[in-house]
Design a protein around this motif. Structure first.
Motif, short mmCIF file in Angstrom:
data_model
loop_
_atom_site.label_atom_id
_atom_site.label_comp_id
_atom_site.label_asym_id
_atom_site.label_seq_id
_atom_site.Cartn_x
_atom_site.Cartn_y
_atom_site.Cartn_z
N LYS A 115 0.85 -1.19 0.00
CA LYS A 115 0.00 0.00 0.00
C LYS A 115 0.89 1.24 0.00
CE LYS A 115 -3.52 2.15 2.88
NZ LYS A 115 -4.16 2.07 4.17
N ILE A 116 0.69 2.11 -0.98
CA ILE A 116 1.46 3.34 -1.09
C ILE A 116 0.50 4.52 -1.02
CG2 ILE A 116 1.38 3.36 -3.61
CD1 ILE A 116 4.23 4.43 -3.62
N SER A 117 0.97 5.64 -0.54
CA SER A 117 0.10 6.81 -0.40
C SER A 117 -0.02 7.55 -1.73
CB SER A 117 0.66 7.75 0.66
OG SER A 117 -0.14 8.91 0.73
N THR A 118 -1.17 7.44 -2.37
CA THR A 118 -1.38 8.16 -3.63
C THR A 118 -1.65 9.64 -3.36
OG1 THR A 118 -3.69 7.47 -3.61
CG2 THR A 118 -2.19 6.19 -4.97
N HIS A 119 -2.14 9.97 -2.17
CA HIS A 119 -2.31 11.38 -1.82
C HIS A 119 -0.94 12.08 -1.84
CE1 HIS A 119 -6.08 9.84 -0.08
NE2 HIS A 119 -6.55 11.06 -0.31
N VAL A 120 0.02 11.48 -1.17
CA VAL A 120 1.35 12.09 -1.10
C VAL A 120 2.07 11.95 -2.43
CG1 VAL A 120 3.54 12.08 0.15
CG2 VAL A 120 1.42 11.72 1.39
N ALA A 121 1.77 10.91 -3.20
CA ALA A 121 2.35 10.79 -4.54
C ALA A 121 1.90 11.97 -5.40
CB ALA A 121 1.95 9.47 -5.19
N SER A 122 0.67 12.37 -5.25
CA SER A 122 0.16 13.53 -6.00
C SER A 122 0.86 14.81 -5.58
CB SER A 122 -1.35 13.68 -5.79
OG SER A 122 -2.02 12.56 -6.31
#
Length: 149
Positions: A76-83
């Motif tokens: 699980k990776i943070s897509t919020h922080v990836a954005s």
């Protein structure tokens, strides 16, 4: 609007709430709908002959979503922080393209990214490693998607 409506309807049909998307296994449908949306937008931008530097934002976002989806198969990776990492990478890329000094904007967006990552950890949606990985993936996609593709 259409991906949001499709995600909303999918959640209602399956009885999901917002908390179910915190589970890695239940994120694939929203990811797929988002990827389809970005591809459609990119095709539209290509057909109306928009300049490359404008469609670079969508290319970067598409690459980021594809990478986050692939990583999500195992972790699980943070897509919020990836954005938010992609925002920093995009700002750096555009500063090279248009030759301007982004230092104050970089400070602002890096601080904002740190606040977002901290919030994701506080609400127990991600660990520090998932947040850092998300930022690095986003930063990479922002630079590569805008400058090199």
């Amino acid at each position: 609007l259409m991906p949001m409506l499709a995600i909303y309807l999918f959640q209602k049909i399956n009885g999901w709430g917002i908390h179910e998307l915190g589970h890695r296994e239940k994120r694939f449908v929203p990811y797929a709908l988002t990827i389809i949306s970005y591809v459609t937008c990119l095709i539209t931008m290509y057909k109306i002959h928009l300049p490359r530097y404008m469609s670079g934002i969508i290319v970067a976002a598409l690459i980021c979503m594809i990478l986050c989806t692939l990583i999500n198969f195992k972790w699980k990776i943070s897509t919020h922080v990836a954005s938010s990492g992609m925002m920093v990478g995009g700002l750096l890329s555009y500063s090279f393209i248009f030759n301007f000094n982004p230092i104050w904007w970089l400070c602002f967006f890096i601080l904002l990214s740190g606040m977002l990552g901290t919030a994701r950890i506080i609400v127990k949606q991600h660990t520090l490693l998932e947040v850092l990985a998300g930022f690095i993936v986003g930063l990479f996609c922002g630079v590569i998607g805008i400058l090199f593709i």
